[in-house]
Design an enzyme around this catalytic site. Structure first.
Site, mmCIF file in Angstrom:
data_model
loop_
_atom_site.group_PDB
_atom_site.id
_atom_site.type_symbol
_atom_site.label_atom_id
_atom_site.label_comp_id
_atom_site.label_asym_id
_atom_site.label_seq_id
_atom_site.Cartn_x
_atom_site.Cartn_y
_atom_site.Cartn_z
ATOM 1 N N LYS A 136 -0.787 14.380 -16.008
ATOM 2 C CA LYS A 136 -0.484 13.420 -14.943
ATOM 3 C C LYS A 136 0.974 13.574 -14.559
ATOM 4 O O LYS A 136 1.803 13.966 -15.388
ATOM 5 C CB LYS A 136 -0.739 11.976 -15.413
ATOM 6 C CG LYS A 136 -1.076 11.044 -14.277
ATOM 7 C CD LYS A 136 -2.503 11.248 -13.817
ATOM 8 C CE LYS A 136 -2.870 10.358 -12.667
ATOM 9 N NZ LYS A 136 -4.323 10.425 -12.396
HETATM 10 P P1 NAD Z 1 -4.693 4.868 -3.160
HETATM 11 O O1 NAD Z 1 -3.214 4.916 -3.122
HETATM 12 O O2 NAD Z 1 -5.463 5.661 -2.173
HETATM 13 O O3 NAD Z 1 -5.204 3.355 -3.049
HETATM 14 C C1 NAD Z 1 -4.760 2.343 -3.905
HETATM 15 C C2 NAD Z 1 -5.260 1.011 -3.327
HETATM 16 O O4 NAD Z 1 -4.960 -0.027 -4.247
HETATM 17 C C3 NAD Z 1 -4.588 0.591 -2.019
HETATM 18 O O5 NAD Z 1 -5.520 -0.072 -1.208
HETATM 19 C C4 NAD Z 1 -3.487 -0.384 -2.468
HETATM 20 O O6 NAD Z 1 -3.127 -1.332 -1.459
HETATM 21 C C5 NAD Z 1 -4.203 -1.052 -3.596
HETATM 22 N N1 NAD Z 1 -3.315 -1.611 -4.601
HETATM 23 C C6 NAD Z 1 -2.172 -1.074 -5.119
HETATM 24 N N2 NAD Z 1 -1.690 -1.874 -6.066
HETATM 25 C C7 NAD Z 1 -2.553 -2.907 -6.150
HETATM 26 C C8 NAD Z 1 -2.621 -4.036 -6.951
HETATM 27 N N3 NAD Z 1 -1.715 -4.234 -7.899
HETATM 28 N N4 NAD Z 1 -3.672 -4.902 -6.764
HETATM 29 C C9 NAD Z 1 -4.594 -4.682 -5.830
HETATM 30 N N5 NAD Z 1 -4.602 -3.601 -5.049
HETATM 31 C C10 NAD Z 1 -3.587 -2.751 -5.214
HETATM 32 O O7 NAD Z 1 -5.100 5.279 -4.663
HETATM 33 P P2 NAD Z 1 -6.511 5.870 -5.153
HETATM 34 O O8 NAD Z 1 -6.424 7.347 -5.134
HETATM 35 O O9 NAD Z 1 -7.605 5.167 -4.466
HETATM 36 O O10 NAD Z 1 -6.478 5.450 -6.704
HETATM 37 C C11 NAD Z 1 -6.901 4.150 -7.135
HETATM 38 C C12 NAD Z 1 -7.219 4.206 -8.615
HETATM 39 O O11 NAD Z 1 -8.253 5.161 -8.859
HETATM 40 C C13 NAD Z 1 -6.071 4.622 -9.529
HETATM 41 O O12 NAD Z 1 -6.224 4.002 -10.783
HETATM 42 C C14 NAD Z 1 -6.307 6.118 -9.701
HETATM 43 O O13 NAD Z 1 -5.669 6.640 -10.856
HETATM 44 C C15 NAD Z 1 -7.811 6.130 -9.810
HETATM 45 N N6 NAD Z 1 -8.482 7.401 -9.506
HETATM 46 C C16 NAD Z 1 -8.257 8.054 -8.345
HETATM 47 C C17 NAD Z 1 -8.958 9.220 -8.083
HETATM 48 C C18 NAD Z 1 -8.822 9.959 -6.783
HETATM 49 O O14 NAD Z 1 -9.580 10.917 -6.566
HETATM 50 N N7 NAD Z 1 -7.946 9.573 -5.886
HETATM 51 C C19 NAD Z 1 -9.857 9.734 -9.029
HETATM 52 C C20 NAD Z 1 -10.080 9.019 -10.213
HETATM 53 C C21 NAD Z 1 -9.386 7.842 -10.425
#
Ligand code: NAD
Length: 447
Positions: A136
């Site tokens: 990461k």
């Molecule tokens: P992103 O930046 O696209 O979206 C994050 C979302 O969460 C946004 O809508 C933001 O406004 C919201 N947010 C941020 N802080 C917040 C809070 N404290 N409370 C409520 N909402 C909040 O990120 P993403 O890629 O969608 O990732 C989200 C989660 O999924 C993370 O934990 C990430 O590690 C995990 N994840 C992502 C992927 C991927 O392919 N992008 C894969 C597996 C896991």
């Protein structure tokens, strides 16, 4: 699905969560309790190590990252001033192959958080039987504070700094919170320019135009949907068409999960982002909501819905709750008030171990992150293979292979649950840790 979306910079929404009852990542809100993501990851691993009777040497080895890089680097701002940024890249373990894991741009990024997320990636890749270890990285920045040109310069410099560690055979990053396909393209280009030829396999989650794969952008959300649908059917004899869903976070994972569930008949009643949430008990009109978000960059203020806080969303009486934002959202403080039947972890590490116990006592079925959100890394693996071999998969093939990989490994987890009478999280972790331990034993210890 809208394939063009991947090429556009998405609305990155990562300001420090100070409003709306939102928990800061990795922070217990209960009186006097602060649990970092790293502590959560280590505690989860220790519980599994106890459960399988892992020896002390291997336990000590797997509790710490194999290597970690901290970088402080200068970037010229648009006004001519220089700003120093701090970033990280952590490799947890390389026993099963090169490392894989996202890059996060968020003001709360820390080395500890990267360590936790890297460890979770080791287990997720092992659970999916991918030839990867976990990694990461991240930069301490709210990307909304930078102009597009500043974001590009910062990204390129960060890529150059971490090029000590990344590479198609060494460590392959991908998008995470606050980063997107455009940022992956800049990293791929920077790495390639330094070597004098295009190296698409250095990164995944790229736009399709520069070697990304069809299906990567929505893979995590679609995977959450496939896994949740299978579990609803197997464990409750129910169909997605019969259930209500609430999703916390409306970025890549949250918005595609809401969309994929809605398209398959589920009633998505609430969604939120860092600014707050919206609720309509009759079901949100996802098409209109996506239009609203494209215009305003937030779900809040959407017509035909009531507003609610992130804290309230987590406590709605829905069938399926999908935390898809940050770590540490379901804690010992609020777990007792969760009324969902299934907690499908779209985010990494959204539930603390104390909350896990409370949810288990309440009979809430938790689908653990390393299984539930693994669709993203599975399709990233397909993208990497396509990059290395200069071959192309079509969209149906990507979806078919992703679904098969997810459901095959879900079967393994359910088998262990039944055999050992344990939670899905324990079964998933046991499977993953035993696979990594086997790889360590087979390779032996160098020298
Ligand atoms: P992103 O930046 O696209 O979206 C994050 C979302 O969460 C946004 O809508 C933001 O406004 C919201 N947010 C941020 N802080 C917040 C809070 N404290 N409370 C409520 N909402 C909040 O990120 P993403 O890629 O969608 O990732 C989200 C989660 O999924 C993370 O934990 C990430 O590690 C995990 N994840 C992502 C992927 C991927 O392919 N992008 C894969 C597996 C896991």
């Amino acid at each position: 699905m809208d394939k063009n979306k991947e090429a556009e910079p998405k609305a990155v929404t990562t300001k420090a969560p100070t409003v709306d009852g939102v928990n800061k990542p990795g922070v217990e809100t209960g009186p006097g309790t602060r649990t970092s993501a790293e502590e959560v990851a280590r505690e989860q691993f220790n519980m599994v190590a106890d459960y399988i009777g892992l020896g002390d040497d291997l336990r000590k080895y797997l509790l710490v990252p194999q290597r970690e890089l901290c970088v402080n680097f200068p970037v010229k701002m648009d006004d001519g001033a220089m700003r120093i940024f701090t970033g990280f890249r952590v490799h947890h373990n390389t026993a099963k192959g090169p490392t894989k894991g996202g890059i996060r741009y968020h003001p709360d990024v820390t080395l500890d958080e990267c360590r936790a997320l890297a460890m979770w990636m080791t287990w997720k890749c092992a659970l999916m039987n991918l030839p990867y270890g976990g990694a990461k990285g991240g930069v301490i920045i709210d990307p909304d504070d930078l102009s597009r040109d500043e974001l590009e310069r910062m990204t390129r410099r960060y890529a150059a700094e971490i090029s000590l560690l990344i590479g198609p055979e060494r460590d392959i990053p991908a998008p995470d919170v606050g980063t997107n396909a455009q940022i992956m393209a800049w990293i791929m280009d920077t790495y390639s320019m330094h070597r004098g030829y295009s190296i698409p396999a250095v990164i995944t989650g790229k736009p399709v135009a520069v070697g990304g794969t069809v299906g990567r952008e929505y893979a995590t959300g679609l995977g959450v949907t496939y896994i949740t649908r299978a579990i609803l059917r197997q464990r409750m004899g129910r169909a997605l068409e019969d259930v209500t869903v609430a999703v916390q976070g409306f970025g890549n994972v949250g918005s595609w999960t809401a969309r994929a569930m809605h398209e398959r008949g589920a009633r998505v009643v609430a969604v939120s982002d860092r600014s707050g949430g919206v609720y309509n008990g009759g079901g949100l009109d996802l098409r209109q909501l996506l239009r609203h978000v494209a215009e305003t960059k937030t779900v809040t203020g959407f017509a035909n819905a009531d507003s609610l806080t992130n804290a309230e969303l987590l406590e709605l009486p829905v069938d399926v709750l999908v935390p898809a934002a940050m770590e540490g959202q379901i804690t010992r403080e609020n777990a007792g008030r969760v009324r969902a039947k299934i907690l499908a972890e779209g985010a990494n590490g959204p539930t603390t171990p104390e909350a896990d116990c409370i949810l288990e006592d309440k009979g809430v079925l938790v689908i653990p992150d390393i299984l539930c959100n693994a669709g993203g890394v599975v399709v990233s693996y397909f993208e990497w293979v396509q990059g290395l071999q200069s071959c192309l998969l079509d969209e149906n093939e990507v979806r078919r292979q992703m679904e098969r990989k997810l459901l095959d490994n879900l079967d393994v987890v359910m088998g262990i649950c039944a055999q050992r009478e344990c939670t899905m999280r324990m079964a998933a972790y046991v499977t993953a840790v035993e696979r990594v331990v086997e790889a360590i034993h087979v390779r032996g210890f160098y020298p």
